[in-house]
Design a protein around this motif. Sequence first.
Motif, PDB file in Angstrom:
ATOM      1  N   LEU A   1      19.585  49.907  44.831  1.00  0.00           N
ATOM      2  CA  LEU A   1      20.257  51.195  45.006  1.00  0.00           C
ATOM      3  C   LEU A   1      19.669  52.328  44.166  1.00  0.00           C
ATOM      4  N   PHE A   2      18.843  51.992  43.213  1.00  0.00           N
ATOM      5  CA  PHE A   2      18.339  53.005  42.288  1.00  0.00           C
ATOM      6  C   PHE A   2      17.612  54.139  43.010  1.00  0.00           C
ATOM      7  N   SER A   3      16.913  53.828  44.074  1.00  0.00           N
ATOM      8  CA  SER A   3      16.119  54.833  44.787  1.00  0.00           C
ATOM      9  C   SER A   3      16.979  55.860  45.515  1.00  0.00           C
ATOM     10  N   TYR A   4      18.271  55.579  45.673  1.00  0.00           N
ATOM     11  CA  TYR A   4      19.150  56.493  46.399  1.00  0.00           C
ATOM     12  C   TYR A   4      19.844  57.520  45.503  1.00  0.00           C
ATOM     13  N   CYS A   5      19.655  57.427  44.196  1.00  0.00           N
ATOM     14  CA  CYS A   5      20.431  58.295  43.315  1.00  0.00           C
ATOM     15  C   CYS A   5      19.561  58.962  42.257  1.00  0.00           C
ATOM     16  N   LYS A   6      20.110  59.998  41.638  1.00  0.00           N
ATOM     17  CA  LYS A   6      19.419  60.741  40.596  1.00  0.00           C
ATOM     18  C   LYS A   6      19.455  59.982  39.268  1.00  0.00           C
ATOM     19  N   LYS A   7      20.574  59.353  39.010  1.00  0.00           N
ATOM     20  CA  LYS A   7      20.735  58.559  37.794  1.00  0.00           C
ATOM     21  C   LYS A   7      21.873  57.578  37.986  1.00  0.00           C
ATOM     22  N   ILE A   8      21.928  56.615  37.086  1.00  0.00           N
ATOM     23  CA  ILE A   8      22.985  55.619  37.099  1.00  0.00           C
ATOM     24  C   ILE A   8      23.716  55.679  35.764  1.00  0.00           C
ATOM     25  N   ILE A   9      25.043  55.703  35.813  1.00  0.00           N
ATOM     26  CA  ILE A   9      25.873  55.716  34.616  1.00  0.00           C
ATOM     27  C   ILE A   9      26.675  54.422  34.583  1.00  0.00           C
ATOM     28  N   GLU A  10      26.507  53.654  33.514  1.00  0.00           N
ATOM     29  CA  GLU A  10      27.236  52.396  33.364  1.00  0.00           C
ATOM     30  C   GLU A  10      28.498  52.630  32.543  1.00  0.00           C
TER      31      GLU A  10
END
Length: 353
Positions: free
Chosen positions: A340-349
Motif C-alpha cells: 500500500l505504500f505506493s498509494y500514499c504520501k506517508k504512513i502514520i503508525e
Amino acid sequence: MKKSCFFYRKKKYSLVQNGVITKKSPSNIALIKYWGKQKNKIQIPSNSSISYSLEKVYTETRLIYHLREKKKRSIKIFFSGKENTSFLPKILEFFHRISLYCSYLRDFNFVIETKNTFPHSSGIASSASSMSALALCIMEIEKKLVSSLEEDFFLRKASFLARFGSGSACRSIYPGLVVWGGHKSIKGSNNLYAIPYPYKIHPIFTKMGDTILVIDEYPKKILSSKGHQLMIHNPYAKERFKCANKNMDRLISILKMGDLQEFGELIEHEALTLHAMIMTSHPYFLWMKPNTLHVLYKVWDFRKQSKKNIYFTLDAGANVHLLYPIQEIVSIRKWIYSDLFSYCKKIIESFCQ
C-alpha cells in the motif's frame, strides 16, 4: 436546571502573575460517525457517535496568558513556529462561544502556539485534537483560580468547552472509547459533552493498531463544517441518523462479545455511509481520491485471501485508517508497507488507546 448551567463561571478573577500552560490532546477516529448537527443549535449532534482516541497522533498546544492592560483583546496564533492569521477567526468565535462559561478569559490576552504530529485540515481530525488541547489549557487556568476543582468536573467541562470549537473535539478529551450524543442504551450519554464508554469491552478491543495512510496531505477544499451544514437539506439525512443510532446498539454488543468480523463490517459500513451522505448533499462533492479507492479494494482482497482481521474506516477526507488487533500487527504492517505504500504520501503508525 440544564446541565450546561453547572459549567457557568460568572465571577471575575484576577491572577497576580502571567502564566504558560502546555497540553497535548489526541486526534480520534470515529467508529459510529457524527455527521449532521441539529438546526439552530450550537454544535449539537443529530446522532450519537463513538470514537477511539489515537496514541501517537496529537496536537501540542502552549497557551501563554497575561493580564490585559487595555480594553482591546489580543490573541495571536502560531502554528509550527509561524504566525497563522487564518486560524484566528475560528479561535475568536470559540472564545466568544465559551465566554459565558469562562468569564475570566476576558481579563487576559493570549498567545497560542500549536503544532501537530500529522497534517492539519486533511481529514485526520486536526480540529478535534487542536480544540481539545486548547480547552484543556483553558481549564488549567480555571483550576488555578478554583483550587477545589475536581478532576471529573475538570474533564467534563473541558469536553463541554471543546465541543464549541469542534464537535468531535469533545471526544478527544478522554483516552480509549468515547461516546458523544445522547443514546437510550448508553447511560450518561448526552449532547453537551462526551463520556468514556461505560460498558464492558472485550480485551481484543482495548488496544488496536491504527495505521493511517495519508493519501492527500493538503487541506481539504471543502471543510467538515460546510459538510455538516449540507446535511440539513440532504434527503437521506433522517434515515442516516436512525441508522447511526441502530448501529450504536449493534456496536455495544460487538464490543462486549469481541466479534472482530462484525466490528469490521460495521465500521466499514459507517465509513462508506458517511461518504454517501457527502456525495448526496447539494451541492454534492467527493473527498475520496482515486488512491483511496485503490486502497479499499486492496484491503478487501487481502482480507479475503489472508483471513487477516484488517478493516478500514474513513473520516471526512481522502485518508484511510486501517484498524487491526495488535496480535496480528507484524504480518499486517508488513503487508501495508509492501502493498500500500505506493498509494500514499506517508504512513502514520498509531494505536487506538
